[in-house]
Design an enzyme around this catalytic site. Structure first.
Site, PDB file in Angstrom:
ATOM      1  N   ASP A 145       9.196   2.911   0.370  1.00  0.00           N
ATOM      2  CA  ASP A 145       7.990   3.550   0.991  1.00  0.00           C
ATOM      3  C   ASP A 145       8.225   3.249   2.417  1.00  0.00           C
ATOM      4  O   ASP A 145       7.952   1.981   3.019  1.00  0.00           O
ATOM      5  CB  ASP A 145       6.652   3.070   0.421  1.00  0.00           C
ATOM      6  N   TYR A 154       1.019  -1.362   0.064  1.00  0.00           N
ATOM      7  CA  TYR A 154       0.149   0.147  -0.059  1.00  0.00           C
ATOM      8  C   TYR A 154       0.844   1.077  -0.096  1.00  0.00           C
ATOM      9  O   TYR A 154       1.725   1.137   0.531  1.00  0.00           O
ATOM     10  CB  TYR A 154      -0.899   0.054   1.305  1.00  0.00           C
ATOM     11  N   LYS A 207       3.664   8.770   9.201  1.00  0.00           N
ATOM     12  CA  LYS A 207       3.058   8.099  10.555  1.00  0.00           C
ATOM     13  C   LYS A 207       4.228   8.718  11.640  1.00  0.00           C
ATOM     14  O   LYS A 207       3.894   9.670  12.152  1.00  0.00           O
ATOM     15  CB  LYS A 207       3.147   6.571  10.226  1.00  0.00           C
TER      16      LYS A 207
HETATM   17  C1  LIG Z   1       0.056   4.512   5.733  1.00  0.00           C
HETATM   18  C2  LIG Z   1       0.760   4.334   4.445  1.00  0.00           C
HETATM   19  C3  LIG Z   1       0.854   5.050   3.457  1.00  0.00           C
HETATM   20  C4  LIG Z   1      -0.187   6.521   3.322  1.00  0.00           C
HETATM   21  O1  LIG Z   1       0.019   7.377   4.252  1.00  0.00           O
HETATM   22  P1  LIG Z   1      -1.037   8.357   4.781  1.00  0.00           P
HETATM   23  O2  LIG Z   1      -0.478   9.384   5.759  1.00  0.00           O
HETATM   24  O3  LIG Z   1      -2.179   7.537   5.210  1.00  0.00           O
HETATM   25  O4  LIG Z   1      -1.542   9.179   3.655  1.00  0.00           O
HETATM   26  C5  LIG Z   1       1.743   4.917   2.485  1.00  0.00           C
HETATM   27  N1  LIG Z   1       2.651   4.015   2.396  1.00  0.00           N
HETATM   28  C6  LIG Z   1       2.615   3.147   3.465  1.00  0.00           C
HETATM   29  C7  LIG Z   1       3.683   1.902   3.501  1.00  0.00           C
HETATM   30  C8  LIG Z   1       1.642   3.362   4.537  1.00  0.00           C
HETATM   31  O5  LIG Z   1       1.528   2.181   5.611  1.00  0.00           O
END
Ligand SMILES: *Cc1c(COP(=O)(O)O)cnc(C)c1O
Length: 435
Positions: A237, A149, A265
């Site tokens: 990511d 994701y 996060k």
């Molecule tokens: C949560 C998440 C995102 C998106 O971040 P948001 O602050 O919710 O837009 C992108 N990449 C990963 C791996 C994530 O866990």
């Protein structure tokens, strides 16, 4: 405005009221109970490892805002930094030193990062990473991996895990074929061929949105070698892994330096922050120094950077030893008691990150994750835990976030509860005729 008497409030009433004014009663689909059934609990407040709902029930919390919280809820150091910042004004549209300090922290902790662009979410960071990669290489294609994701931008919603997977959607309606035309989706843990038309490969270095799926030993190093060979960029990511899986995140843990990092996060200390980071030569191609446009009215917001700076400052090598220790205690305990209940389980873990699969064999990719989820045990286990006061995420593809506020006793208690919950879940599951 009507006054809410919280002592008389129930989760049912809160949810019914929420549904009248919020889509599905929630502002992010992962918070809904759609994939486990029932009504979400509404949080009144959180302290350390616990949250308390509007009915006054306490839960040992492993959601921890899906990883945005690492020091526990309501950490006084972070709360006072936010209060102090708020007294000086909330947003200016002019640069502030807080932004500089947060960027400096990221640079200091992640070798290879030379410049940073702050955003308000992880989604914005990954979106910008793609645009920058395409701008810098003059190429169009992006390779992503099934079950990873990367936020909810159109081009990255193809075959993503997390809430999209929980809702049983291959991707989202409303994403046009054109929007994902240049997104190539391949299986995680399989080294892809990278053509000369590929701008970037984006990957969660530890997949944490299809449950927890570790990278196989050579996967990331092969991606590094092959992207370099093909003239494509490698984007890590690290929105979940960053500042959580190890000091310096996954790139330092595995000793692999990507071209670009996405963070989010943890770096906001519970407030909305994301970041794109990378080598100077690439990052300067963003506006205002370069031609790749990116912007944000609230990017680098003073409250958010104040919280983020304190959150990162408080993380040391001993924090990571502690986090990993707690996660190890939890994974060993959960494995034992769930197996004792005669359920096949794989508690997969990389340092402080862990996830539960009800499966016979280790899960290495999305297809296997789906097969495990489709056995249908998780919703029973989830509710059995919740009734006993332990909050896991209300979706089978989410992981657990033991944090620095979780004590050894908290983990022991969780394992005791899991022992009873696993037996109950097994019995209920068998009764459906599926077991
Ligand atoms: C949560 C998440 C995102 C998106 O971040 P948001 O602050 O919710 O837009 C992108 N990449 C990963 C791996 C994530 O866990």
């Amino acid at each position: 405005m009507d006054v809410v008497d919280e002592s008389a409030m129930t989760n049912e009433a809160a949810f019914a009221r929420a549904c009248l004014s919020l889509v599905g009663g929630v502002n992010s689909p992962v918070r809904s109970f759609n994939s486990v059934g029932g009504v979400p609990f509404f949080v009144r407040e959180g302290h350390g490892s616990y949250v308390i709902d509007v009915e006054g029930r306490r839960y040992l919390d492993y959601i921890q805002s899906y990883g945005a919280i690492i020091h526990g809820h309501g950490d006084p150091r972070i709360s006072s930094a936010i209060e102090e910042a708020a007294r000086k004004g909330t947003t200016f549209g002019a640069p502030t030193l807080g932004e500089v300090m947060l960027a400096e922290q990221i640079k200091a902790k992640v070798p290879g990062v030379e410049l940073v662009r702050l955003t308000s979410s992880g989604t914005e960071a990954t979106m910008t990473a793609l645009r920058l990669a395409r701008g810098a290489t003059g190429r169009s294609k992006i390779i992503k991996f099934e079950g990873c994701y990367h936020g909810h931008s159109d081009a990255l919603l193809a075959a993503s895990g997390s809430g999209v997977a929980s809702l049983g959607l291959p991707a989202s309606v409303g994403v046009t074929p054109a929007a994902v035309h240049d997104t190539v989706v391949l299986p995680y843990n399989e080294v892809p061929q990278i053509g000369e038309d590929v701008a970037a490969v984006i990957v969660e270095p530890v997949a944490a949105n299809m449950g927890l799926v570790p990278p196989e030993p050579a996967f990331l190093s092969q991606l590094r070698a092959l992207t370099t060979q093909a003239g494509a960029l490698l984007i890590f990511d690290e929105v979940i892994t960053g500042f959580r899986v190890a000091d310096g995140g996954a790139s330092t843990l595995f000793g692999i330096t990507p071209d670009l990092w996405c963070f989010g996060k943890v770096i906001g200390g519970g407030l909305p922050v994301g970041a794109l980071a990378g080598r100077e030569e690439l990052m300067v191609q963003l506006a205002p120094t370069g031609p790749v446009y990116q912007a944000g009215t609230l990017s680098g917001n003073p409250l958010a950077t104040a919280a983020g700076v304190v959150a990162l400052e408080q993380l040391s090598l001993s924090s990571y030893r502690k986090l990993t220790g707690r996660a190890e205690q939890l994974s060993l305990g959960l494995t034992k008691v769930i197996q004792e209940a005669d359920l096949a389980v794989q508690v997969q873990r990389v340092n402080s990150l862990l996830g539960i699969f009800f499966a016979d064999e280790p899960v290495t990719n999305y297809r296997q994750a789906v097969a495990s989820v489709e056995r249908g045990i998780y919703p029973y286990f989830f509710h059995a835990m919740l009734r006993r006061g332990v909050a896991l995420a209300p979706g089978p593809y989410e992981i657990l976030f033991p944090g620095l506020a979780h004590s050894v006793d908290d983990i022991d208690k969780t394992i005791d509860i899991a022992s009873a919950a696993a037996v109950e879940a097994r019995d209920l599951w068998h009764r459906t005729g599926r077991g």
